[in-house]
Every structure is written in structure tokens, then in C-alpha cells.
Design a protein around this motif. Structure first.
Motif, PDB file in Angstrom:
ATOM      1  N   ARG A  38       0.820  -1.203   0.000  1.00 16.63           N
ATOM      2  CA  ARG A  38       0.000   0.000   0.000  1.00 16.63           C
ATOM      3  C   ARG A  38       0.857   1.258   0.000  1.00 16.63           C
ATOM      4  O   ARG A  38       0.566   2.236  -0.698  1.00 16.63           O
ATOM      5  CB  ARG A  38      -0.914   0.003   1.238  1.00 16.63           C
ATOM      6  CG  ARG A  38      -1.753   1.256   1.393  1.00 16.63           C
ATOM      7  CD  ARG A  38      -2.689   1.460   0.222  1.00 16.63           C
ATOM      8  NE  ARG A  38      -3.873   0.624   0.317  1.00 16.63           N
ATOM      9  CZ  ARG A  38      -4.724   0.407  -0.681  1.00 16.63           C
ATOM     10  NH1 ARG A  38      -4.492   0.966  -1.857  1.00 16.63           N
ATOM     11  NH2 ARG A  38      -5.785  -0.360  -0.517  1.00 16.63           N
ATOM     12  N   GLU A  39       1.945   1.227   0.755  1.00 15.68           N
ATOM     13  CA  GLU A  39       2.853   2.374   0.773  1.00 15.68           C
ATOM     14  C   GLU A  39       3.513   2.575  -0.583  1.00 15.68           C
ATOM     15  O   GLU A  39       3.706   3.709  -1.028  1.00 15.68           O
ATOM     16  CB  GLU A  39       3.909   2.185   1.868  1.00 15.68           C
ATOM     17  CG  GLU A  39       3.336   2.361   3.272  1.00 15.68           C
ATOM     18  CD  GLU A  39       4.261   1.904   4.374  1.00 15.68           C
ATOM     19  OE1 GLU A  39       4.030   2.264   5.540  1.00 15.68           O
ATOM     20  OE2 GLU A  39       5.231   1.149   4.078  1.00 15.68           O
ATOM     21  N   LEU A  93      -7.416   5.284  -4.087  1.00 16.94           N
ATOM     22  CA  LEU A  93      -7.150   4.078  -3.306  1.00 16.94           C
ATOM     23  C   LEU A  93      -8.247   3.805  -2.264  1.00 16.94           C
ATOM     24  O   LEU A  93      -8.107   2.884  -1.460  1.00 16.94           O
ATOM     25  CB  LEU A  93      -5.792   4.200  -2.599  1.00 16.94           C
ATOM     26  CG  LEU A  93      -4.572   4.372  -3.506  1.00 16.94           C
ATOM     27  CD1 LEU A  93      -3.300   4.484  -2.673  1.00 16.94           C
ATOM     28  CD2 LEU A  93      -4.451   3.217  -4.492  1.00 16.94           C
ATOM     29  N   PHE A  94      -9.307   4.621  -2.302  1.00 15.58           N
ATOM     30  CA  PHE A  94     -10.435   4.445  -1.379  1.00 15.58           C
ATOM     31  C   PHE A  94      -9.974   4.549   0.088  1.00 15.58           C
ATOM     32  O   PHE A  94     -10.308   3.717   0.922  1.00 15.58           O
ATOM     33  CB  PHE A  94     -11.150   3.111  -1.626  1.00 15.58           C
ATOM     34  CG  PHE A  94     -11.607   2.936  -3.043  1.00 15.58           C
ATOM     35  CD1 PHE A  94     -12.738   3.618  -3.507  1.00 15.58           C
ATOM     36  CD2 PHE A  94     -10.911   2.120  -3.923  1.00 15.58           C
ATOM     37  CE1 PHE A  94     -13.160   3.473  -4.829  1.00 15.58           C
ATOM     38  CE2 PHE A  94     -11.331   1.973  -5.241  1.00 15.58           C
ATOM     39  CZ  PHE A  94     -12.454   2.659  -5.694  1.00 15.58           C
ATOM     40  N   LEU A  95      -9.203   5.598   0.351  1.00 15.09           N
ATOM     41  CA  LEU A  95      -8.706   5.861   1.699  1.00 15.09           C
ATOM     42  C   LEU A  95      -9.178   7.236   2.132  1.00 15.09           C
ATOM     43  O   LEU A  95      -9.355   8.136   1.312  1.00 15.09           O
ATOM     44  CB  LEU A  95      -7.165   5.821   1.730  1.00 15.09           C
ATOM     45  CG  LEU A  95      -6.489   4.517   1.323  1.00 15.09           C
ATOM     46  CD1 LEU A  95      -4.982   4.729   1.213  1.00 15.09           C
ATOM     47  CD2 LEU A  95      -6.801   3.418   2.326  1.00 15.09           C
ATOM     48  N   SER A  96      -9.352   7.420   3.434  1.00 13.22           N
ATOM     49  CA  SER A  96      -9.699   8.743   3.940  1.00 13.22           C
ATOM     50  C   SER A  96      -8.476   9.648   3.867  1.00 13.22           C
ATOM     51  O   SER A  96      -7.328   9.175   3.798  1.00 13.22           O
ATOM     52  CB  SER A  96     -10.184   8.654   5.385  1.00 13.22           C
ATOM     53  OG  SER A  96      -9.106   8.322   6.245  1.00 13.22           O
ATOM     54  N   LEU A  97      -8.709  10.954   3.898  1.00 13.27           N
ATOM     55  CA  LEU A  97      -7.610  11.919   3.829  1.00 13.27           C
ATOM     56  C   LEU A  97      -6.659  11.736   5.007  1.00 13.27           C
ATOM     57  O   LEU A  97      -5.427  11.788   4.845  1.00 13.27           O
ATOM     58  CB  LEU A  97      -8.175  13.337   3.810  1.00 13.27           C
ATOM     59  CG  LEU A  97      -7.194  14.471   3.503  1.00 13.27           C
ATOM     60  CD1 LEU A  97      -6.536  14.273   2.148  1.00 13.27           C
ATOM     61  CD2 LEU A  97      -7.932  15.804   3.542  1.00 13.27           C
ATOM     62  N   TYR A 128      -0.201   7.443   6.264  1.00 15.86           N
ATOM     63  CA  TYR A 128       0.696   6.651   5.420  1.00 15.86           C
ATOM     64  C   TYR A 128       1.897   7.482   4.966  1.00 15.86           C
ATOM     65  O   TYR A 128       3.043   7.006   4.987  1.00 15.86           O
ATOM     66  CB  TYR A 128      -0.049   6.128   4.187  1.00 15.86           C
ATOM     67  CG  TYR A 128      -0.714   4.791   4.373  1.00 15.86           C
ATOM     68  CD1 TYR A 128       0.040   3.643   4.647  1.00 15.86           C
ATOM     69  CD2 TYR A 128      -2.094   4.652   4.253  1.00 15.86           C
ATOM     70  CE1 TYR A 128      -0.567   2.407   4.801  1.00 15.86           C
ATOM     71  CE2 TYR A 128      -2.715   3.420   4.406  1.00 15.86           C
ATOM     72  CZ  TYR A 128      -1.949   2.299   4.678  1.00 15.86           C
ATOM     73  OH  TYR A 128      -2.545   1.072   4.833  1.00 15.86           O
ATOM     74  N   LEU A 129       1.631   8.716   4.548  1.00 13.28           N
ATOM     75  CA  LEU A 129       2.726   9.565   4.072  1.00 13.28           C
ATOM     76  C   LEU A 129       3.743   9.836   5.167  1.00 13.28           C
ATOM     77  O   LEU A 129       4.946   9.879   4.914  1.00 13.28           O
ATOM     78  CB  LEU A 129       2.179  10.879   3.524  1.00 13.28           C
ATOM     79  CG  LEU A 129       1.786  10.878   2.048  1.00 13.28           C
ATOM     80  CD1 LEU A 129       1.101  12.179   1.676  1.00 13.28           C
ATOM     81  CD2 LEU A 129       3.000  10.638   1.162  1.00 13.28           C
ATOM     82  N   GLY A 130       3.263  10.016   6.387  1.00 17.96           N
ATOM     83  CA  GLY A 130       4.180  10.210   7.510  1.00 17.96           C
ATOM     84  C   GLY A 130       5.086   9.006   7.699  1.00 17.96           C
ATOM     85  O   GLY A 130       6.299   9.150   7.915  1.00 17.96           O
ATOM     86  N   ARG A 131       4.510   7.813   7.607  1.00 15.63           N
ATOM     87  CA  ARG A 131       5.304   6.592   7.742  1.00 15.63           C
ATOM     88  C   ARG A 131       6.297   6.453   6.597  1.00 15.63           C
ATOM     89  O   ARG A 131       7.454   6.065   6.792  1.00 15.63           O
ATOM     90  CB  ARG A 131       4.378   5.364   7.753  1.00 15.63           C
ATOM     91  CG  ARG A 131       3.491   5.245   8.974  1.00 15.63           C
ATOM     92  CD  ARG A 131       2.557   4.076   8.809  1.00 15.63           C
ATOM     93  NE  ARG A 131       1.566   4.002   9.872  1.00 15.63           N
ATOM     94  CZ  ARG A 131       0.461   3.264   9.810  1.00 15.63           C
ATOM     95  NH1 ARG A 131       0.212   2.568   8.719  1.00 15.63           N
ATOM     96  NH2 ARG A 131      -0.397   3.241  10.813  1.00 15.63           N
ATOM     97  N   ILE A 132       5.830   6.765   5.377  1.00 18.75           N
ATOM     98  CA  ILE A 132       6.694   6.651   4.195  1.00 18.75           C
ATOM     99  C   ILE A 132       7.883   7.601   4.318  1.00 18.75           C
ATOM    100  O   ILE A 132       9.035   7.221   4.065  1.00 18.75           O
ATOM    101  CB  ILE A 132       5.886   6.953   2.917  1.00 18.75           C
ATOM    102  CG1 ILE A 132       4.895   5.816   2.641  1.00 18.75           C
ATOM    103  CG2 ILE A 132       6.815   7.159   1.722  1.00 18.75           C
ATOM    104  CD1 ILE A 132       3.831   6.177   1.621  1.00 18.75           C
ATOM    105  N   ASN A 157      -3.037  14.622  -1.933  1.00 17.48           N
ATOM    106  CA  ASN A 157      -3.522  13.677  -0.925  1.00 17.48           C
ATOM    107  C   ASN A 157      -4.969  13.275  -1.179  1.00 17.48           C
ATOM    108  O   ASN A 157      -5.347  12.108  -1.027  1.00 17.48           O
ATOM    109  CB  ASN A 157      -3.406  14.286   0.477  1.00 17.48           C
ATOM    110  CG  ASN A 157      -1.974  14.294   0.971  1.00 17.48           C
ATOM    111  OD1 ASN A 157      -1.075  13.793   0.298  1.00 17.48           O
ATOM    112  ND2 ASN A 157      -1.751  14.852   2.137  1.00 17.48           N
ATOM    113  N   GLN A 158      -5.797  14.259  -1.548  1.00 13.01           N
ATOM    114  CA  GLN A 158      -7.209  13.966  -1.805  1.00 13.01           C
ATOM    115  C   GLN A 158      -7.352  13.010  -2.994  1.00 13.01           C
ATOM    116  O   GLN A 158      -8.156  12.069  -2.961  1.00 13.01           O
ATOM    117  CB  GLN A 158      -7.979  15.250  -2.078  1.00 13.01           C
ATOM    118  CG  GLN A 158      -9.490  15.046  -2.190  1.00 13.01           C
ATOM    119  CD  GLN A 158     -10.090  14.521  -0.909  1.00 13.01           C
ATOM    120  OE1 GLN A 158     -10.013  15.142   0.139  1.00 13.01           O
ATOM    121  NE2 GLN A 158     -10.708  13.335  -0.969  1.00 13.01           N
TER     122      GLN A 158
END
Length: 226
Positions: free
Chosen positions: A165-166, A186-190, A196-200, A179-180
Motif C-alpha cells: 500500500r505504501e 485508493l479508497f482511503l480517507s484523507l 501513510y505519508l508520515g510513515r513513508i 492527498n485527496q
């Protein structure tokens, strides 16, 4: 709840360019042009004095070029880095990597549409720096050409510890999705996309999404992106 006002400093040695950007931004609700600079030294002094939320800096300026402006305002070691968007043209590919290393949070083509200029400023102000698809594909793609090729992408992603996913999110960041838009695709909330971006960014040791995009192009991870 009202969004805080976005104050901007515009730096370009061409008066007509400064005037054009200032006119476009000045009529936008929520954006104020706090100052203009005709060269790099003036830009750094003005930005440090006014502490604007966004600095637009042309790469080619007298006394101090835009690359050095970025380094002084946002580079490694700067205690309180600013959001600097670099104004570039299609014939300045070689400068982009240096601007990126120096801390630029976005790239804008000098002939960008008014809508894209406004979007770039708004994105930089909220820490969601815009990477224009035109800039990404034309400029960052050159990074890919210097690498080994398709087989490198899974190995690099595995080495970085990115999940599937990342990796999907990295590919979409690299082709200029906001982000939007990533969330919609990907059917993910903002908020999930931001998490995810923080983890990446932590896994890639990237300071912002522009560095994530550069990593993707450098390591051949963009192939197959939608």
C-alpha cells in the motif's frame, strides 16, 4: 473555522514576472503578497524578517541564485525551515536535484497557469507541497534514466521496508497526485493518506513529498503507476 492567511514573498529578477504573480495571488481570498524581492540576497533578508508561510523563488537571480536561497531558508541544518517553492523552466533540469537537496518543497513552471500557481502556494502553506505533473514527469524522470531499471523497484522498496500500500502511495505521489486524489483512487480517507505519508517519509528519511517523489523516480518505482 477560518484558515489562517497565507502570506507570500515573491522573488524574481524580472519585474513583469513578479507583477504577474503578485496580481494573480493578490486577488485570491486567503492569500496576501507580503513582499517582493528582485534578487536572492534581498529575498533571504525579506523572508527572514517577515517569516512568510510561502516563498516563491526563481532559480536564476543576481547576487544569490535560487538554489542558494533555498539552502539558506530551508536547507539541512536550518532550525526553522520555510516553505520554498522553486520557480523553474523546462531548460533547467540540472538545477532541480540541487534545489531538492537544498530543501525545496515544490516546483512551479514559470509559465504555469494562474490556477496552478494558486494551488502550489496553498499546498506549500499546508505542508502538502504540490509537485506539478508536468514538472514531475519532465524533470524528475531524468533521475530514473540514470538507474538500473525495472528490477530495481521491488528491491529498493523492500530495502526501505515499504508495504504494498505504501508503494502504491509513493507511485501516486511521484506522478503529482494530491492527498485527496490519492485517497479517492485508493479508497482511503484523507487522514489515512496523511498517516501513510508520515510513515513513508520516516522510512525513506524524506523531509517532504517532493523527496518521496524523487526517491520513486531514482529507484524506478514509478513504472506501473496509474
Amino acid at each position: 473555522m477560518h484558515e489562517p492567511q497565507i502570506d507570500v514573498v515573491i522573488a524574481d529578477d524580472q519585474e513583469l514576472v513578479r507583477m504577474g504573480f503578485s496580481l494573480i495571488l493578490g486577488v485570491q481570498p486567503g492569500i496576501t503578497v507580503a513582499g517582493e524581492a528582485a534578487d536572492g540576497v534581498e529575498c533571504v533578508e525579506l523572508a527572514r524578517r517577515l517569516r512568510p508561510r510561502v516563498v516563491l523563488a526563481d532559480i536564476r537571480m543576481p547576487r544569490l541564485d535560487g538554489l542558494e536561497v533555498v539552502r539558506q531558508l530551508a536547507g539541512p541544518g536550518v532550525a526553522d525551515p520555510m516553505n520554498v517553492v522553486v520557480i523553474t523552466t523546462f531548460d533547467q533540469d540540472d538545477y532541480v536535484r540541487t534545489a531538492l537537496r537544498n530543501g525545496a518543497c515544490g516546483f512551479l513552471l514559470k509559465d504555469a497557469s494562474p490556477a496552478l500557481l494558486v494551488e502550489a502556494v496553498q499546498a506549500a502553506a499546508r505542508g502538502d507541497a504540490l509537485v506539478s505533473p508536468a514538472v514531475t514527469v519532465r524533470l524528475l524522470r531524468r533521475l530514473e534514466a540514470t538507474e538500473r531499471g525495472m528490477a530495481q523497484a521491488p528491491a529498493a522498496s523492500d530495502a526501505a521496508g515499504l508495504s504494498e500500500r505504501e508503494r502504491d502511495i509513493v507511485r501516486l505521489v511521484a506522478v503529482g497526485r494530491t492527498n485527496q486524489e490519492i485517497g479517492d483512487e485508493l479508497f482511503l480517507s484523507l487522514s489515512t493518506v496523511k498517516t501513510y505519508l508520515g510513515r513513508i517519509q520516516a522510512k525513506l528519511n524524506a523531509r517532504n513529498r517532493v523527496e518521496v517523489a524523487a526517491w520513486a523516480w531514482e529507484h524506478g518505482a514509478v513504472r506501473g503507476s496509474r
